[in-house]
Design a protein around this motif. Structure first.
Motif, PDB file in Angstrom:
ATOM      1  N   ILE A 151      39.765  37.454  42.918  1.00  0.00           N
ATOM      2  CA  ILE A 151      39.213  38.677  43.494  1.00  0.00           C
ATOM      3  C   ILE A 151      40.163  39.850  43.270  1.00  0.00           C
ATOM      4  CG2 ILE A 151      38.618  39.821  45.677  1.00  0.00           C
ATOM      5  CD1 ILE A 151      37.500  37.072  46.590  1.00  0.00           C
ATOM      6  N   LYS A 152      41.447  39.589  43.456  1.00  0.00           N
ATOM      7  CA  LYS A 152      42.455  40.632  43.247  1.00  0.00           C
ATOM      8  C   LYS A 152      42.401  41.132  41.808  1.00  0.00           C
ATOM      9  CE  LYS A 152      47.428  41.446  43.432  1.00  0.00           C
ATOM     10  NZ  LYS A 152      48.742  40.837  43.589  1.00  0.00           N
ATOM     11  N   MET A 153      42.290  40.227  40.854  1.00  0.00           N
ATOM     12  CA  MET A 153      42.248  40.614  39.442  1.00  0.00           C
ATOM     13  C   MET A 153      40.980  41.401  39.121  1.00  0.00           C
ATOM     14  SD  MET A 153      43.958  37.352  37.533  1.00  0.00           S
ATOM     15  CE  MET A 153      44.066  38.199  35.972  1.00  0.00           C
ATOM     16  N   GLU A 154      39.877  41.098  39.813  1.00  0.00           N
ATOM     17  CA  GLU A 154      38.630  41.840  39.597  1.00  0.00           C
ATOM     18  C   GLU A 154      38.705  43.232  40.211  1.00  0.00           C
ATOM     19  OE1 GLU A 154      35.517  39.412  41.179  1.00  0.00           O
ATOM     20  OE2 GLU A 154      35.720  37.888  39.616  1.00  0.00           O
ATOM     21  N   ILE A 155      39.390  43.350  41.331  1.00  0.00           N
ATOM     22  CA  ILE A 155      39.459  44.623  42.057  1.00  0.00           C
ATOM     23  C   ILE A 155      40.477  45.586  41.449  1.00  0.00           C
ATOM     24  CG2 ILE A 155      40.157  45.636  44.267  1.00  0.00           C
ATOM     25  CD1 ILE A 155      38.863  43.272  45.646  1.00  0.00           C
ATOM     26  N   GLU A 156      41.587  45.077  40.935  1.00  0.00           N
ATOM     27  CA  GLU A 156      42.668  45.929  40.437  1.00  0.00           C
ATOM     28  C   GLU A 156      42.220  46.977  39.417  1.00  0.00           C
ATOM     29  OE1 GLU A 156      45.890  43.407  39.195  1.00  0.00           O
ATOM     30  OE2 GLU A 156      46.765  43.397  41.199  1.00  0.00           O
ATOM     31  N   PRO A 157      41.436  46.610  38.390  1.00  0.00           N
ATOM     32  CA  PRO A 157      41.016  47.641  37.425  1.00  0.00           C
ATOM     33  C   PRO A 157      40.166  48.744  38.077  1.00  0.00           C
ATOM     34  CG  PRO A 157      40.602  45.454  36.537  1.00  0.00           C
ATOM     35  CD  PRO A 157      41.008  45.280  37.962  1.00  0.00           C
TER      36      PRO A 157
END
Length: 93
Positions: free
Chosen positions: A20-26
């Motif tokens: 989820i963090k990787m999806e939200i960061e961008p």
């Protein structure tokens, strides 16, 4: 056995959180960049309006309101009008 299941659950939760963090960061980065761009645009508009009013009014010095203890001419409303009318003119095109 319960301890193993709990560890697996913790590991799964950690993996999900990382995904989820990787999806939200961008997206968060895009929002941050957009916010910075809009702030820069607004600052440019405000400075331009201040320069225009200072020239028209023959003001030698323009200060932020908080820096003036007493006296002076408050140009805040005129700056807002100038920005608003410029934005309206740009939108109409």
């Amino acid at each position: 056995q319960k301890a193993q299941e709990a560890k697996k659950s913790d590991a799964e939760l950690q993996m999900m959180a990382e995904k989820i963090k990787m999806e939200i960061e961008p997206e968060a980065k895009k929002l941050e960049e957009d916010s910075a761009r809009r702030s820069d645009e607004l600052e440019t508009k405000v400075n331009s309006a201040i320069r225009e009013l200072a020239t028209k009014g023959s003001y030698n010095l323009v200060l932020v309101k908080e820096a003036v203890l007493y006296g002076g001419v408050d140009l805040t409303n005129e700056v807002l009008k100038t920005i608003t009318s410029a934005s309206t003119a740009t939108s109409a095109k």
